[in-house]
Write a protein that holds these residues in place. Structure first.
Motif, mmCIF file in Angstrom:
data_model
loop_
_atom_site.group_PDB
_atom_site.id
_atom_site.type_symbol
_atom_site.label_atom_id
_atom_site.label_comp_id
_atom_site.label_asym_id
_atom_site.label_seq_id
_atom_site.Cartn_x
_atom_site.Cartn_y
_atom_site.Cartn_z
ATOM 1 N N ASN A 40 46.005 -72.596 -40.399
ATOM 2 C CA ASN A 40 44.817 -72.652 -39.520
ATOM 3 C C ASN A 40 43.823 -73.700 -40.003
ATOM 4 O O ASN A 40 43.199 -74.401 -39.206
ATOM 5 C CB ASN A 40 44.135 -71.290 -39.459
ATOM 6 N N GLU A 174 32.176 -76.646 -30.958
ATOM 7 C CA GLU A 174 32.553 -75.418 -30.241
ATOM 8 C C GLU A 174 34.001 -75.068 -30.509
ATOM 9 O O GLU A 174 34.339 -73.918 -30.789
ATOM 10 C CB GLU A 174 32.364 -75.636 -28.732
ATOM 11 N N GLU A 177 34.490 -73.838 -34.027
ATOM 12 C CA GLU A 177 33.967 -72.469 -34.137
ATOM 13 C C GLU A 177 34.945 -71.460 -33.537
ATOM 14 O O GLU A 177 35.189 -70.397 -34.086
ATOM 15 C CB GLU A 177 32.650 -72.401 -33.366
ATOM 16 N N LYS A 178 35.532 -71.866 -32.382
ATOM 17 C CA LYS A 178 36.493 -70.965 -31.721
ATOM 18 C C LYS A 178 37.683 -70.699 -32.632
ATOM 19 O O LYS A 178 38.158 -69.572 -32.730
ATOM 20 C CB LYS A 178 36.967 -71.596 -30.416
ATOM 21 N N ILE A 180 37.775 -70.833 -35.893
ATOM 22 C CA ILE A 180 37.380 -69.957 -37.008
ATOM 23 C C ILE A 180 37.271 -68.506 -36.525
ATOM 24 O O ILE A 180 37.799 -67.582 -37.148
ATOM 25 C CB ILE A 180 36.060 -70.428 -37.639
ATOM 26 N N ASN A 181 36.627 -68.315 -35.355
ATOM 27 C CA ASN A 181 36.480 -66.944 -34.826
ATOM 28 C C ASN A 181 37.827 -66.314 -34.536
ATOM 29 O O ASN A 181 38.073 -65.154 -34.888
ATOM 30 C CB ASN A 181 35.649 -66.959 -33.539
ATOM 31 N N LEU A 182 38.690 -67.107 -33.903
ATOM 32 C CA LEU A 182 40.016 -66.591 -33.558
ATOM 33 C C LEU A 182 40.761 -66.167 -34.822
ATOM 34 O O LEU A 182 41.384 -65.104 -34.872
ATOM 35 C CB LEU A 182 40.798 -67.691 -32.832
ATOM 36 N N THR A 183 40.647 -67.017 -35.860
ATOM 37 C CA THR A 183 41.326 -66.704 -37.117
ATOM 38 C C THR A 183 40.793 -65.390 -37.674
ATOM 39 O O THR A 183 41.554 -64.518 -38.078
ATOM 40 C CB THR A 183 41.097 -67.831 -38.142
ATOM 41 N N LEU A 184 39.465 -65.238 -37.676
ATOM 42 C CA LEU A 184 38.876 -64.032 -38.277
ATOM 43 C C LEU A 184 39.189 -62.791 -37.458
ATOM 44 O O LEU A 184 39.590 -61.761 -38.002
ATOM 45 C CB LEU A 184 37.365 -64.192 -38.409
ATOM 46 N N TYR A 185 39.024 -62.887 -36.098
ATOM 47 C CA TYR A 185 39.263 -61.701 -35.271
ATOM 48 C C TYR A 185 40.729 -61.296 -35.258
ATOM 49 O O TYR A 185 41.048 -60.114 -35.156
ATOM 50 C CB TYR A 185 38.767 -61.931 -33.840
ATOM 51 N N SER A 186 41.615 -62.307 -35.332
ATOM 52 C CA SER A 186 43.041 -61.954 -35.241
ATOM 53 C C SER A 186 43.580 -61.470 -36.585
ATOM 54 O O SER A 186 44.699 -60.979 -36.665
ATOM 55 C CB SER A 186 43.851 -63.157 -34.759
#
Ligand code: ADP
Length: 476
Positions: A40, A174, A177-178, A180-186
């Motif tokens: 990632n 953006e 950020e997406k 990073i968020n996707l990595t953390l949430y998934s």
């Protein structure tokens, strides 16, 4: 010697996820996580670099146009195409805006685009760069900008100033950020999936070892002459494990056979003199000898000789355990064996019998007599001669023989071990009750040879119940 010990190992309940599966899975999960995060991270760097290249191309293109619209006349600059410096993107503030500034070499601002009028100027970050163009990142009050620079020369080719053009990196930020968020949430879902995958693969990898363990257990529990036949190359780990275990079984089989032969021979050799001594003693005592004062000693010698004969007989039977010779197996009447022999033998002790009539069994009646003698005399021995009851009832073509005593009882963790050869219970050792630990292994062996089973239950409030279940011979 330790066949029953091996078989009790067989019964160890193996959990679905063992400690080694857990340990290896944790390593695999960690490894997969590291690979996932590195992947990632590099993907993010790639996307960032792709966006930067796209923005730099736009900046380069725009800087070229701006440069072309400024010409040098009489050592000063003249804007020949003012519309180029007043495009919509330079008037308004949006995510596609261009912020234009022109400086002289002393960092004096010569020109700035309209959209900067309401903002403070963007500082000139660099004066010193090789070549005509330079692109870098600028962060102004939480806003990320991508900035391009180019040089302005006078008519003689002397450096006279710089054009600085910036544009916001909103889209790029953006997307990053997406990611990073996707990595953390998934992450939780990914960890769960990795756990499932690693458990599956590690279980699959360990499966052949489990198969070898099962076969090895089976061999040690039932048939020491069997070997592991698992297909594996002799150079790989499983092949070597198979070979090592098979070699171990070879050595064990050889030694067990040697011990059995020795025990068989020794018991045979002992049996003849012991029987002769016993017969002579019987003769002496039957004919009124010896003198009364010695009679007691003779009786002791006789009873000790009988005990020795019993032990040697037991050793002989146990030594021949592996032999599958059924020649000695006959049908015998268990009910008469009790009535005629055992009730006579124990007539002076507190032993009561409740036996159904005409129960026929298939086996060696002498051996089965020893089974019953062992169970009854144990009942008396471990209860300090309190009452022992023996019952036998038939149901569904099987006889259930129960020998109940009121003695010291057998703790749950010893209920299987007591059938192992030479095993003596803790309590009996502590209480100093004499024994050799052979009687119950004979019981188990003979009952097994008669296709039956034996187990122990607690008698309430004190004592044990030995329960023997054997198929009967049904003449109907
Ligand atoms: P031995 O009696 O010679 O020690 P056995 O093989 O007959 O050998 O018995 C093995 C062990 O089982 C004994 O040492 C004793 O701890 C236990 N045991 C056997 N029968 C009884 C019984 N009726 N009550 C309590 N413990 C018993």
């Amino acid at each position: 010697m330790a066949k029953d010990t091996f078989s009790s190992q067989n019964k160890v309940k193996v959990p679905l996820i063992t400690k080694s599966v857990k340990k290896n899975s944790i390593w695999v999960i960690l490894l997969l996580m590291v690979v996932f995060l590195i992947f990632n991270f590099f993907m993010m760097l790639q996307i960032q670099s792709f966006f930067k290249n796209t923005i730099d191309d736009r900046l380069h293109h725009e800087l070229g146009h701006i440069k072309a619209s400024i010409v040098c006349e009489n050592n000063s600059f003249k804007i020949v195409n003012p519309t180029e410096l007043n495009e919509k993107a330079m008037r308004e503030v949006s995510e596609n805006s261009f912020f234009l500034q022109i400086y002289d070499t002393s960092k004096n601002l010569l020109f700035e685009s309209k959209n900067l009028e309401n903002y403070e100027s963007i500082p000139l970050m660099t004066l010193d760069f090789k070549g005509d163009y330079l692109f870098n990142d600028l962060n102004i009050k939480y806003t990320g900008l991508r900035t391009g620079y180019t040089k302005l020369y006078d008519c003689n080719g002397n450096l006279k100033g710089f054009i600085q053009l910036s544009t916001p990196k909103i889209k790029m930020n953006e997307v990053v950020e997406k990611i990073i968020n996707l990595t953390l949430y998934s992450l939780p879902v990914v960890i769960f999936l990795f756990a499932l995958i690693s458990l599956f693969f590690i279980k699959k990898t360990l499966n052949p070892i489990n198969k070898i363990i099962d076969v090895a257990n089976e061999i040690s529990a039932t048939n020491i002459s069997k070997r592991i036949t698992y297909e594996a190359e002799s150079t790989d780990e499983l092949g070597r494990l198979k070979q090592t275990l098979n070699n171990l079984f070879d050595r064990l089989e050889f030694q067990i056979n040697q011990i059995s032969h020795f025990s068989d021979n020794a018991s045979h050799q002992l049996m003849t003199p012991l029987t002769a001594i016993n017969t002579e003693l019987e003769f002496i005592m039957r004919n009124g000898h010896p003198k009364d004062e010695c009679r007691e000693s003779f009786e002791i010698i006789k009873s000790q000789t009988e005990k020795m004969i019993q032990i040697v007989k037991t050793l002989l039977i146990l030594a021949r355990e592996g032999e599958t010779d059924n020649a000695g197996k006959k049908v015998f009447n268990f009910s008469t064996l009790i009535e005629d022999d055992l009730s006579q033998e124990f007539k002076d002790q507190k032993v009561s019998f409740e036996i159904e009539k005409n129960i026929y069994l298939m086996g060696e009646s002498d051996y089965f007599k020893m089974v019953m003698e062992n169970l009854i005399s144990n009942g008396l021995k471990y209860s300090n001669n309190m009452e022992v009851t023996v019952s036998a009832t038939v149901s569904e073509k099987r006889v259930r023989i129960k020998v109940k005593d009121q003695g010291i009882g057998i703790p749950d963790n010893e209920k299987e071990k007591v059938f192992e050869r030479f095993y003596r219970g803790n309590t009996s050792e502590i209480k100093g009750i004499k024994g050799y630990g052979l009687g119950l292994s004979l019981v188990k062996l003979v009952v097994k040879q008669m296709k039956g089973e034996v187990h122990i239950e607690d008698n309430h409030p004190h004592g044990s119940i030995f329960i023997v279940d054997i198929p009967i011979v049904d003449f109907v």
